[in-house]
Design a protein around this motif. Structure first.
Motif, PDB file in Angstrom:
ATOM      1  N   ALA A  11       0.821  -1.209   0.000  1.00  0.00           N
ATOM      2  CA  ALA A  11       0.000   0.000   0.000  1.00  0.00           C
ATOM      3  C   ALA A  11       0.856   1.261   0.000  1.00  0.00           C
ATOM      4  CB  ALA A  11      -0.942  -0.002   1.195  1.00  0.00           C
ATOM      5  N   GLU A  12       1.943   1.261   0.766  1.00  0.00           N
ATOM      6  CA  GLU A  12       2.802   2.442   0.829  1.00  0.00           C
ATOM      7  C   GLU A  12       3.473   2.716  -0.515  1.00  0.00           C
ATOM      8  OE1 GLU A  12       4.085   2.205   5.544  1.00  0.00           O
ATOM      9  OE2 GLU A  12       5.490   1.594   3.977  1.00  0.00           O
ATOM     10  N   LEU A  13       3.880   1.649  -1.198  1.00  0.00           N
ATOM     11  CA  LEU A  13       4.533   1.832  -2.494  1.00  0.00           C
ATOM     12  C   LEU A  13       3.538   2.315  -3.535  1.00  0.00           C
ATOM     13  CD1 LEU A  13       6.951  -1.223  -2.713  1.00  0.00           C
ATOM     14  CD2 LEU A  13       7.294   1.026  -1.679  1.00  0.00           C
ATOM     15  N   ILE A  14       2.343   1.756  -3.515  1.00  0.00           N
ATOM     16  CA  ILE A  14       1.321   2.200  -4.466  1.00  0.00           C
ATOM     17  C   ILE A  14       0.964   3.657  -4.206  1.00  0.00           C
ATOM     18  CG2 ILE A  14      -1.077   1.835  -5.199  1.00  0.00           C
ATOM     19  CD1 ILE A  14      -0.576  -1.180  -4.535  1.00  0.00           C
ATOM     20  N   ALA A  15       0.877   4.034  -2.924  1.00  0.00           N
ATOM     21  CA  ALA A  15       0.588   5.429  -2.586  1.00  0.00           C
ATOM     22  C   ALA A  15       1.741   6.336  -2.993  1.00  0.00           C
ATOM     23  CB  ALA A  15       0.318   5.564  -1.087  1.00  0.00           C
ATOM     24  N   GLY A  16       2.971   5.781  -3.043  1.00  0.00           N
ATOM     25  CA  GLY A  16       4.134   6.581  -3.381  1.00  0.00           C
ATOM     26  C   GLY A  16       4.402   6.702  -4.865  1.00  0.00           C
ATOM     27  N   TYR A  17       3.583   6.032  -5.686  1.00  0.00           N
ATOM     28  CA  TYR A  17       3.791   6.117  -7.131  1.00  0.00           C
ATOM     29  C   TYR A  17       3.533   7.528  -7.634  1.00  0.00           C
ATOM     30  CZ  TYR A  17       2.402   6.061 -12.002  1.00  0.00           C
ATOM     31  OH  TYR A  17       2.265   6.379 -13.332  1.00  0.00           O
ATOM     32  N   ARG A  18       4.453   8.057  -8.458  1.00  0.00           N
ATOM     33  CA  ARG A  18       4.328   9.395  -9.030  1.00  0.00           C
ATOM     34  C   ARG A  18       4.586   9.323 -10.543  1.00  0.00           C
ATOM     35  NH1 ARG A  18       2.604   9.664  -4.752  1.00  0.00           N
ATOM     36  NH2 ARG A  18       3.043  11.098  -3.016  1.00  0.00           N
ATOM     37  N   PRO A  19       3.572   9.580 -11.352  1.00  0.00           N
ATOM     38  CA  PRO A  19       3.773   9.554 -12.811  1.00  0.00           C
ATOM     39  C   PRO A  19       4.898  10.494 -13.226  1.00  0.00           C
ATOM     40  CG  PRO A  19       1.436   9.715 -12.276  1.00  0.00           C
ATOM     41  CD  PRO A  19       2.184   9.913 -10.996  1.00  0.00           C
ATOM     42  N   GLY A  20       5.707  10.046 -14.183  1.00  0.00           N
ATOM     43  CA  GLY A  20       6.822  10.841 -14.656  1.00  0.00           C
ATOM     44  C   GLY A  20       8.072  10.692 -13.830  1.00  0.00           C
ATOM     45  N   GLU A  21       7.929  10.168 -12.618  1.00  0.00           N
ATOM     46  CA  GLU A  21       9.083  10.005 -11.739  1.00  0.00           C
ATOM     47  C   GLU A  21       9.356   8.545 -11.405  1.00  0.00           C
ATOM     48  OE1 GLU A  21       8.462  12.321  -8.244  1.00  0.00           O
ATOM     49  OE2 GLU A  21       7.884  14.129  -9.348  1.00  0.00           O
ATOM     50  N   SER A  22       8.355   7.687 -11.554  1.00  0.00           N
ATOM     51  CA  SER A  22       8.511   6.305 -11.124  1.00  0.00           C
ATOM     52  C   SER A  22       7.629   5.388 -11.967  1.00  0.00           C
ATOM     53  CB  SER A  22       8.144   6.159  -9.638  1.00  0.00           C
ATOM     54  OG  SER A  22       6.838   6.657  -9.381  1.00  0.00           O
ATOM     55  N   SER A  23       7.882   4.086 -11.829  1.00  0.00           N
ATOM     56  CA  SER A  23       7.072   3.047 -12.449  1.00  0.00           C
ATOM     57  C   SER A  23       6.700   2.037 -11.378  1.00  0.00           C
ATOM     58  CB  SER A  23       7.818   2.358 -13.588  1.00  0.00           C
ATOM     59  OG  SER A  23       8.064   3.247 -14.663  1.00  0.00           O
ATOM     60  N   LEU A  24       5.567   1.342 -11.594  1.00  0.00           N
ATOM     61  CA  LEU A  24       5.019   0.457 -10.557  1.00  0.00           C
ATOM     62  C   LEU A  24       4.619  -0.872 -11.181  1.00  0.00           C
ATOM     63  CD1 LEU A  24       3.760   0.394  -7.526  1.00  0.00           C
ATOM     64  CD2 LEU A  24       1.608   0.852  -8.712  1.00  0.00           C
ATOM     65  N   PHE A  25       4.872  -1.958 -10.465  1.00  0.00           N
ATOM     66  CA  PHE A  25       4.359  -3.272 -10.845  1.00  0.00           C
ATOM     67  C   PHE A  25       3.952  -3.992  -9.569  1.00  0.00           C
ATOM     68  CE2 PHE A  25       4.578  -7.786 -11.837  1.00  0.00           C
ATOM     69  CZ  PHE A  25       3.912  -7.842 -13.055  1.00  0.00           C
ATOM     70  N   ALA A  26       2.673  -4.320  -9.450  1.00  0.00           N
ATOM     71  CA  ALA A  26       2.151  -4.970  -8.252  1.00  0.00           C
ATOM     72  C   ALA A  26       1.471  -6.271  -8.647  1.00  0.00           C
ATOM     73  CB  ALA A  26       1.159  -4.056  -7.526  1.00  0.00           C
ATOM     74  N   SER A  27       1.820  -7.361  -7.955  1.00  0.00           N
ATOM     75  CA  SER A  27       1.260  -8.676  -8.237  1.00  0.00           C
ATOM     76  C   SER A  27       0.917  -9.356  -6.921  1.00  0.00           C
ATOM     77  CB  SER A  27       2.276  -9.520  -9.014  1.00  0.00           C
ATOM     78  OG  SER A  27       3.228 -10.111  -8.147  1.00  0.00           O
ATOM     79  N   PRO A  28       0.278 -10.531  -6.987  1.00  0.00           N
ATOM     80  CA  PRO A  28       0.010 -11.248  -5.736  1.00  0.00           C
ATOM     81  C   PRO A  28       1.265 -11.645  -4.969  1.00  0.00           C
ATOM     82  CG  PRO A  28      -1.411 -12.075  -7.488  1.00  0.00           C
ATOM     83  CD  PRO A  28      -0.425 -11.138  -8.128  1.00  0.00           C
ATOM     84  N   ARG A  29       2.430 -11.619  -5.607  1.00  0.00           N
ATOM     85  CA  ARG A  29       3.679 -11.961  -4.922  1.00  0.00           C
ATOM     86  C   ARG A  29       4.368 -10.756  -4.307  1.00  0.00           C
ATOM     87  NH1 ARG A  29       6.085 -17.122  -5.918  1.00  0.00           N
ATOM     88  NH2 ARG A  29       7.952 -16.202  -4.999  1.00  0.00           N
ATOM     89  N   GLY A  30       3.989  -9.534  -4.709  1.00  0.00           N
ATOM     90  CA  GLY A  30       4.638  -8.366  -4.145  1.00  0.00           C
ATOM     91  C   GLY A  30       4.576  -7.166  -5.053  1.00  0.00           C
TER      92      GLY A  30
END
Length: 390
Positions: A11-30
Motif C-alpha cells: 500500500a505504501e509503495l502504491i501510494a508513493g507512485y508518481r507519474p513521470g518520476e517512477s514506475s510500478l508493478f504490483a502482483s500477488p507476490r509483491g
C-alpha cells in the motif's frame, strides 16, 4: 543505498507512485516501485528486436553490476509488434514491498471532456465479420481484434486511477510504466504470461470470457455457461496448448490441469489454465516471456497470419497494448503480465484498449459486447459508465 525494502504491504509503495518520476508493478507476490533511470536497455539493430531482447537486458545488468550499481533489476514494458522498441530500464532506486490488498477507493473527477470510439462500434462489428469470413475461408484459425477509446482529458493524472485499480483487483497485475515525454502506460491485467522464481516457472493463460453480473444468481449462471461453452473452450484450448508446448521446451517437467477452470475479476469471468513447471536450463523469465509472446490469446493462430489480419483490420497501432509488462533480475527471476485492461496516457488525454478473440463461429455483436465489458475495468476506475462509450 539504491535498493530499499518497504515494510508491510504494498500500500505504501502504491501510494508513493508518481507519474513521470517512477514506475510500478504490483502482483500477488509483491510490489515493485522503480524510481529514476540509471540505464536504459538500448534498442536492437535487428528487424525483430525481441529476438535478442533478453541478451541485451543481461548485458545492461552486467554493466550495472560492473559499475557497482546496487539495483540489479530491469523493469518496464515490451510492445506487441516484434520490431517496435521495448521500454526497459535499470532504475536508480528500487523499492520492494508486499502484495496489494483490497481496499475502499474513491472515484475522483478526472476532467474527461469527451470519449470517442476508434473504430466506431459498427465498424468494429464489420471487422469481426470480415475476420470470420477469412477464418472460414481457411486463412487462419483465430485472430484477436481490438478497439480503442480516445478520452480527451488535458493534464490527466494516472496515479489515482492506478491506486483504484490496485485496490479493486489486488489479485491481478497492476502496472504503471513511465514511457517518457509525459506518457504513461497503466492498467490492471488479470493474466500472468510467465513468472520464474528459482527453478519454478508459472503461467496462467486466459482465453474465453464473459461479463460479470451484479445479480449473484445470474453471475453464477454466466460462469457456468462459460465453462460449458464449446466456442470458448475451443478458443481457450488454442492458447493453453501453445503455452504448454512452448514451456515444454524449457522445462524438465510440467503440471497442466486436464481442463480449464473459471476465475473472476471485478468485471469479468475468464477460462483459466494454470501451468507450473521446473526449468531444465538456465533461462531467464524474459527468455521465457519472449518465447511465449504473443500468445493466441492476444494475437491468434497461426501467429504470422493472425498478426497480418490484425494489421489489415485494426485502424490503429497497438503500441504496448497486448505486449508484456514486468521485471527481470540478474538471477533470471521475474514476472511478466500480458498488457491488457490498459491505457496509455499523454498530456492531452488517454487511449483505452480492449480486444476479443475471433474464431469461425464468432458473433460480431457478441464480440463488441465483450470488448465493452472488458473496458469496464478502466472505465470504473475513471468514473465512467458503459453508456459513455456504447
Amino acid at each position: 543505498m539504491t535498493t530499499v525494502s518497504a515494510p508491510g504491504t504494498g500500500a505504501e509503495l502504491i501510494a508513493g507512485y508518481r507519474p513521470g518520476e517512477s514506475s510500478l508493478f504490483a502482483s500477488p507476490r509483491g510490489t515493485l516501485l522503480a524510481e529514476g533511470t540509471y540505464f536504459a536497455v538500448p534498442p536492437s539493430s535487428r528487424p525483430d528486436g525481441q529476438a535478442d531482447l533478453a541478451r541485451r537486458v543481461q548485458a545492461v545488468l552486467g554493466v550495472a553490476e560492473a559499475a557497482g550499481h546496487q539495483v540489479r533489476t530491469v523493469v518496464g514494458a515490451v510492445p506487441f509488434a516484434p520490431g517496435a522498441d521495448a521500454h526497459l530500464i535499470v532504475p536508480q532506486r528500487l523499492h520492494r514491498g508486499g502484495a496489494p490488498a483490497s481496499a475502499p477507493h474513491r472515484v475522483l473527477p478526472f476532467g474527461i471532456r469527451s470519449v470517442r470510439p476508434v473504430p466506431e462500434p459498427e465498424h468494429y462489428r464489420d471487422a469481426v465479420a470480415r475476420a470470420v469470413q477469412q477464418i472460414r475461408a481457411g486463412r487462419y484459425t483465430k485472430t484477436v481484434l481490438a478497439r480503442s477509446l480516445r478520452a480527451e482529458a488535458p493534464g490527466f493524472d494516472p496515479a489515482p486511477a492506478v491506486r483504484a485499480l490496485a485496490a479493486r483487483d489486488p489479485n491481478g497485475y497492476t502496472f504503471a510504466v513511465d514511457l517518457g515525454a509525459g506518457r504513461t502506460l497503466f492498467g490492471a491485467s488479470p493474466e500472468l504470461l510467465v513468472a520464474r522464481h528459482g527453478r519454478t516457472v508459472t503461467a496462467n493463460p486466459l482465453a474465453g470470457s464473459a461479463a460479470r453480473s451484479p445479480d449473484p444468481d445470474e453471475d453464477h449462471r454466466r460462469a457456468a455457461a462459460l465453462l460449458a461453452s464449446a466456442k470458448d473452450l475451443h478458443e481457450h484450448a488454442m492458447v493453453a496448448d501453445q503455452v504448454t508446448e512452448v514451456l515444454g521446451r524449457y522445462c524438465r517437467k510440467l503440471t497442466v490441469p486436464a481442463g480449464p477452470s473459471v476465475i473472476g475479476t471485478a468485471t469479468m469471468w475468464h477460462l483459466s489454465t494454470p501451468v507450473t513447471g521446473e526449468i531444465a536450463d538456465d533461462v531467464t523469465s524474459l527468455d521465457l516471456a519472449t518465447a511465449l509472446h504473443p500468445t493466441p490469446a492476444v494475437c491468434g493462430t497461426p501467429t504470422a497470419e493472425a498478426r497480418a489480419a490484425i494489421g489489415e483490420l485494426e485502424p490503429f497501432d497497438r503500441g504496448f497494448y497486448t505486449g508484456m509488462v514486468g521485471w527481470v533480475d540478474a538471477a533470471g527471476d521475474g514476472e511478466w503480465a500480458v498488457t491488457i485492461r490498459c491505457a496509455t496516457a499523454d498530456p492531452e488525454g488517454l487511449d483505452l484498449f480492449a480486444g476479443a478473440g475471433v474464431v469461425a463461429d464468432s458473433d460480431p455483436a457478441a464480440e463488441l459486447a465483450e470488448t465493452t465489458a472488458k473496458l469496464r475495468t478502466l472505465l470504473t476506475a475513471l468514473g465512467l459508465e458503459e453508456s459513455d462509450v456504447a
